[in-house]
Design a protein around this motif. Structure first.
Motif, PDB file in Angstrom:
ATOM      1  N   LYS A 149      -2.419 -16.562   8.890  1.00 31.03           N
ATOM      2  CA  LYS A 149      -1.050 -16.697   8.421  1.00 31.03           C
ATOM      3  C   LYS A 149      -0.264 -17.769   9.180  1.00 31.03           C
ATOM      4  N   ALA A 150      -0.487 -17.827  10.365  1.00 28.82           N
ATOM      5  CA  ALA A 150       0.451 -18.765  11.060  1.00 28.82           C
ATOM      6  C   ALA A 150      -0.164 -20.168  10.539  1.00 28.82           C
ATOM      7  N   ILE A 151      -1.165 -20.431  10.381  1.00 32.83           N
ATOM      8  CA  ILE A 151      -1.855 -21.779   9.747  1.00 32.83           C
ATOM      9  C   ILE A 151      -1.094 -22.056   8.580  1.00 32.83           C
ATOM     10  N   VAL A 152      -0.963 -21.164   7.548  1.00 26.78           N
ATOM     11  CA  VAL A 152      -0.408 -21.396   6.293  1.00 26.78           C
ATOM     12  C   VAL A 152       1.267 -21.651   6.517  1.00 26.78           C
ATOM     13  N   LYS A 206       1.510 -25.255   7.824  1.00 30.15           N
ATOM     14  CA  LYS A 206       1.123 -26.079   6.980  1.00 30.15           C
ATOM     15  C   LYS A 206       2.505 -26.358   5.831  1.00 30.15           C
ATOM     16  N   GLY A 207       3.080 -25.213   5.919  1.00 35.18           N
ATOM     17  CA  GLY A 207       4.276 -25.195   4.958  1.00 35.18           C
ATOM     18  C   GLY A 207       5.429 -26.307   5.721  1.00 35.18           C
ATOM     19  N   GLU A 242       3.426 -33.496  14.251  1.00 31.43           N
ATOM     20  CA  GLU A 242       2.583 -33.528  15.383  1.00 31.43           C
ATOM     21  C   GLU A 242       2.304 -32.120  16.028  1.00 31.43           C
ATOM     22  N   LEU A 243       3.567 -31.564  16.296  1.00 31.11           N
ATOM     23  CA  LEU A 243       3.617 -30.273  16.957  1.00 31.11           C
ATOM     24  C   LEU A 243       2.917 -29.187  15.993  1.00 31.11           C
ATOM     25  N   CYS A 244       3.294 -29.169  14.701  1.00 30.58           N
ATOM     26  CA  CYS A 244       2.468 -28.216  13.791  1.00 30.58           C
ATOM     27  C   CYS A 244       1.072 -28.366  13.768  1.00 30.58           C
ATOM     28  N   ILE A 285      -2.008 -25.730  14.647  1.00 29.48           N
ATOM     29  CA  ILE A 285      -3.085 -25.473  13.665  1.00 29.48           C
ATOM     30  C   ILE A 285      -4.286 -25.532  14.198  1.00 29.48           C
ATOM     31  N   ARG A 286      -4.536 -26.718  15.171  1.00 29.36           N
ATOM     32  CA  ARG A 286      -5.799 -26.997  15.702  1.00 29.36           C
ATOM     33  C   ARG A 286      -5.993 -25.926  16.753  1.00 29.36           C
ATOM     34  N   GLU A 287      -4.929 -25.424  17.449  1.00 27.16           N
ATOM     35  CA  GLU A 287      -5.167 -24.410  18.314  1.00 27.16           C
ATOM     36  C   GLU A 287      -5.499 -22.850  17.595  1.00 27.16           C
TER      37      GLU A 287
END
Length: 284
Positions: A68-71, A74-75, A115-117, A121-123
């Motif tokens: 959910k955090a990744i989605v 991405k938004g 860049e932070l997002c 996402i990678r983490e």
């Protein structure tokens, strides 16, 4: 025929009934001992599997939260990219350096947000991979423990089937015997039996000692036990005592005498041998 009131029983009858009850209860204990640690092992496996299932559910919830955090990130990236595009378009229409600097800072800020997002996402993806690995290990462990549980349950059911019929008969016998004992005496017997390590609430005197704790019983107290006039308890362990003859147990008293005779003969033989050796030395 009317059932005899437990309070009307003589001390001798009470002791006999108690000893029969103890014998039946001990037989039940033996049947249960055949199961060994299996019931505990089955319970431990069931508890472990339940704990593992809870862990799997928790891991799955964590994975869902990361997804959910990744989605969400991405938004946020899409919004930031749209803002960057909009600010770059506005750069062509600036009228002074102040507006240009302000738009440039907004573009830089949005790019840092992107860049932070991406970093978040990678983490999150890394954490998802780690949690998926934990999830697979937990599920494999559940499958393994489930197999062990089935084997243990099968063994336990097999033993239970073998002993259930006999145990049910013994339980009926126990129920019948308990109905013949007055409540007060039965309660005391159960309390004694519960506190006794070997589950014996009534024992017979053997070799002048208590059959439960094996402490020596004074002659007068032994005589009181043989008289069957009142309920006598061991002054050391608190168990009820019964005369072996009344309990229907045969004590081989000859054995102890024979052991003493054998010991005496060996001592005499040893003394005679020592005397011969001494005579021989004197002759020399």
């Amino acid at each position: 025929m009317a059932k005899k009131d437990p309070t009307d029983l003589s001390v001798e009858e009470k002791l006999k009934t108690l000893f029969q009850l103890q014998t039946a209860l001990s037989a039940i204990d033996e049947k249960r001992a055949l199961r060994g640690e299996l019931p505990l092992e089955v319970q431990d496996l069931e508890d472990e599997i339940e704990g593992l299932n809870t862990r799997v559910e928790k891991i799955q919830n964590e994975i869902n939260e990361f997804q959910k955090a990744i989605v969400q990130k991405k938004g946020e990236i899409s919004d930031a990219e749209a803002s960057v595009a909009r600010y770059k378009a506005q750069l062509d229409e600036v009228k002074n350096n102040r507006e240009y600097d302000m738009l440039s800072k907004e573009i830089e800020f949005q790019q840092l947000e992107i860049e932070l997002c991406n970093k978040k996402i990678r983490e999150a993806n890394t954490r998802i991979e780690e949690r998926k690995e934990d999830l697979d290990n937990s599920r494999a462990l559940i499958a393994e423990r489930q197999e062990d549980l089935e084997v243990k349950r099968s063994e336990l059911d097999e033993i239970m089937d073998e002993t259930r019929a006999e145990e049910d008969k013994l339980k009926e016998k126990v129920k019948d015997l308990e109905s013949k004992i007055e409540t007060r005496l039965l309660t005391s017997f159960k309390r004694i039996r519960k506190n006794a390590r070997n589950g014996l609430g009534i024992v017979y005197v053997q070799r002048d000692a208590c059959g439960g704790c094996f402490n020596k019983i004074p002659p007068q107290r032994q005589l009181d036990v043989k008289m069957h006039k009142k309920i006598i308890v061991c002054e050391y362990c608190g168990r009820i005592m019964i005369d072996p003859e009344l309990a229907g147990v045969k004590i081989d008293k000859v054995t102890g005498v024979e052991e003493k005779k054998k010991t005496r003969k060996r001592a005499i033989r040893k003394t005679a041998t020592s005397k011969k050796a001494t005579d021989a030395n004197d002759m020399e």
